[in-house]
Scaffold this active site. Structure first.
Site, mmCIF file in Angstrom:
data_model
loop_
_atom_site.group_PDB
_atom_site.id
_atom_site.type_symbol
_atom_site.label_atom_id
_atom_site.label_comp_id
_atom_site.label_asym_id
_atom_site.label_seq_id
_atom_site.Cartn_x
_atom_site.Cartn_y
_atom_site.Cartn_z
ATOM 1 N N SER A 140 0.533 -1.449 0.134
ATOM 2 C CA SER A 140 0.495 -0.354 0.139
ATOM 3 C C SER A 140 0.782 0.596 -0.383
ATOM 4 C CB SER A 140 -0.999 0.104 1.349
ATOM 5 O OG SER A 140 -1.435 1.354 1.274
ATOM 6 N N TYR A 153 -1.050 -0.259 10.032
ATOM 7 C CA TYR A 153 -1.193 -1.320 8.783
ATOM 8 C C TYR A 153 0.533 -0.680 7.948
ATOM 9 C CZ TYR A 153 -3.947 -1.228 4.174
ATOM 10 O OH TYR A 153 -4.033 -1.386 3.043
HETATM 11 P P1 NAP Z 1 -11.440 -6.283 1.597
HETATM 12 O O1 NAP Z 1 -12.557 -6.058 0.288
HETATM 13 O O2 NAP Z 1 -11.287 -6.247 2.748
HETATM 14 O O3 NAP Z 1 -10.932 -7.767 1.469
HETATM 15 C C1 NAP Z 1 -9.843 -8.783 1.975
HETATM 16 C C2 NAP Z 1 -9.456 -9.623 1.277
HETATM 17 O O4 NAP Z 1 -8.878 -10.425 2.811
HETATM 18 C C3 NAP Z 1 -11.351 -10.852 1.671
HETATM 19 O O5 NAP Z 1 -10.899 -11.395 0.730
HETATM 20 C C4 NAP Z 1 -11.578 -11.152 3.536
HETATM 21 O O6 NAP Z 1 -12.177 -12.614 2.847
HETATM 22 C C5 NAP Z 1 -9.320 -12.439 3.035
HETATM 23 N N1 NAP Z 1 -9.148 -12.215 4.446
HETATM 24 C C6 NAP Z 1 -8.999 -11.092 5.772
HETATM 25 N N2 NAP Z 1 -8.733 -11.775 6.904
HETATM 26 C C7 NAP Z 1 -8.333 -12.976 6.383
HETATM 27 C C8 NAP Z 1 -7.470 -14.201 6.479
HETATM 28 N N3 NAP Z 1 -7.453 -13.948 8.285
HETATM 29 N N4 NAP Z 1 -7.581 -15.509 6.219
HETATM 30 C C9 NAP Z 1 -7.582 -15.489 5.156
HETATM 31 N N5 NAP Z 1 -8.065 -14.729 4.166
HETATM 32 C C10 NAP Z 1 -8.905 -13.532 4.880
HETATM 33 O O7 NAP Z 1 -9.910 -5.795 1.056
HETATM 34 P P2 NAP Z 1 -9.177 -4.958 -0.308
HETATM 35 O O8 NAP Z 1 -9.189 -3.759 -0.398
HETATM 36 O O9 NAP Z 1 -9.684 -5.638 -1.598
HETATM 37 O O10 NAP Z 1 -7.836 -5.750 0.356
HETATM 38 C C11 NAP Z 1 -6.759 -6.388 -0.489
HETATM 39 C C12 NAP Z 1 -5.281 -6.264 -0.134
HETATM 40 O O11 NAP Z 1 -5.225 -4.654 -0.760
HETATM 41 C C13 NAP Z 1 -4.907 -6.225 1.247
HETATM 42 O O12 NAP Z 1 -3.662 -5.942 1.485
HETATM 43 C C14 NAP Z 1 -5.044 -4.733 1.370
HETATM 44 O O13 NAP Z 1 -4.477 -3.888 3.151
HETATM 45 C C15 NAP Z 1 -4.590 -3.865 0.345
HETATM 46 N N6 NAP Z 1 -4.972 -2.552 -0.236
HETATM 47 C C16 NAP Z 1 -6.272 -2.120 -0.316
HETATM 48 C C17 NAP Z 1 -6.609 -0.667 -0.139
HETATM 49 C C18 NAP Z 1 -7.453 -0.164 -0.474
HETATM 50 O O14 NAP Z 1 -8.178 0.746 -0.264
HETATM 51 N N7 NAP Z 1 -8.688 -0.868 -0.523
HETATM 52 C C19 NAP Z 1 -5.330 -0.047 -0.436
HETATM 53 C C20 NAP Z 1 -4.037 -0.427 -0.217
HETATM 54 C C21 NAP Z 1 -3.943 -1.892 0.122
HETATM 55 P P3 NAP Z 1 -12.499 -13.766 4.165
HETATM 56 O O15 NAP Z 1 -13.267 -11.932 4.696
HETATM 57 O O16 NAP Z 1 -13.194 -13.905 3.380
HETATM 58 O O17 NAP Z 1 -11.557 -13.798 5.058
#
Ligand code: NAP
Length: 262
Positions: A140, A153
């Protein structure tokens, strides 16, 4: 037709991971989907099999649970068909450091760093032995900005960037491609999951645009891909400044500014 390697994607039940699943399936790759919510992954898997005719396995696991992550590691070690790991699962905890519960902080660090490095460690020897393979780690831009006040984070994401750059340095001579992807705010459930009111959110990148840009960087074999950064020269200048310090680290004597007054 050449057989496409399969892709193991963590956090594939929604958001960025589910979008990666769609895009890799569209490219003809088989998939292994990993997250906790089996029902959601089953639904996605059905759609991807139907739309793209690819094989999709669902491997439910809580990556913070040692017995459950081990099953994913075993799959990565043993399944020669998997040629790409997308280390995407991640979370945030709302509030400032003082307000965050210690157990929540530990779980966050475990998911965003320990799980990610365990899975990379499980697969890297096989990829290096084969002289092929790719590891994509989702970091990120927060990992570059302590001033955002998302300290834990951001620290986990700084770890992801450093690890990716280090692994790229170590593994690219062995034929393994490592990419760090640094999104900025992207419209997914991450925000509501960490207690942020979606209505209070500023405009942000759509998840399809984010993943398509990340895959453009993947196809170019970039080691670091920052989809929102329009001026790529800024990143190059940042790296050049860092590299310029390295000769300065090899000193026997402390810098004069640290000379003792005594
Ligand atoms: P999201 O929509 O909340 O999805 C997160 C995913 O991780 C879900 O599939 C969730 O599935 C899974 N997860 C959470 N806890 C878990 C666990 N304990 N074991 C296995 N799986 C788990 O978030 P996203 O935005 O797509 O994030 C994906 C990545 O992008 C993350 O690393 C995040 O830090 C990064 N990121 C996101 C943003 C943003 O603004 N969205 C910005 C920068 C970086 P389950 O709940 O089914 O387990």
């Amino acid at each position: 037709m050449a057989t496409q390697s399969s892709v193991l994607i963590t956090g594939a039940s929604t958001g960025i991971g589910a979008t990666y699943a769609d895009r890799f399936a569209r490219r003809g790759h088989g998939l292994v989907l990993v997250a906790r919510d089996k029902a959601r992954m089953d639904e996605l898997a059905d759609r991807l099999r139907r739309d793209y005719g690819v094989a999709v396995d669902v491997l439910p696991a809580d990556l913070t649970a040692p017995d459950q992550i081990r099953a994913v590691e075993t799959r990565l070690r043993d399944d020669d068909g998997i040629g790409i790991l997308v280390n995407n699962a991640g979370a945030n905890v709302g509030g400032g450091f003082v307000a965050q519960a210690t157990d929540d902080v530990e779980r966050l660090v475990t998911l965003n760093t320990t799980a990610l490095v365990r899975l990379a460690s499980a697969v890297a020897p096989r990829f290096a032995g084969a002289g092929a393979g790719a590891i994509v780690n989702i970091g990120s831009v927060v990992g570059l900005v302590p001033e955002f006040g998302m300290s834990v984070y951001g620290a986990t994401k700084a770890f992801v960037l450093f690890l990716s750059q280090g692994l790229s340095h170590e593994l690219s001579p062995k034929g393994v491609y490592v990419q760090a992807v640094l999104p900025s705010a992207t419209r997914t459930e991450l925000w509501s999951r960490s207690g942020v009111d979606p209505a209070a959110l500023p405009p942000m990148m759509e998840v399809g645009d984010l993943v398509d840009a990340a895959l453009a960087g993947f196809d170019r074999r970039e080691s670091v891909t920052i989809p929102p950064l329009h001026d790529a020269g800024q990143w190059d200048a940042f790296q050049a400044a860092r590299l310029a310090m390295i000769p300065g680290f090899a000193q026997v004597h402390p810098a004069p500014r640290y000379a003792s007054a005594a």
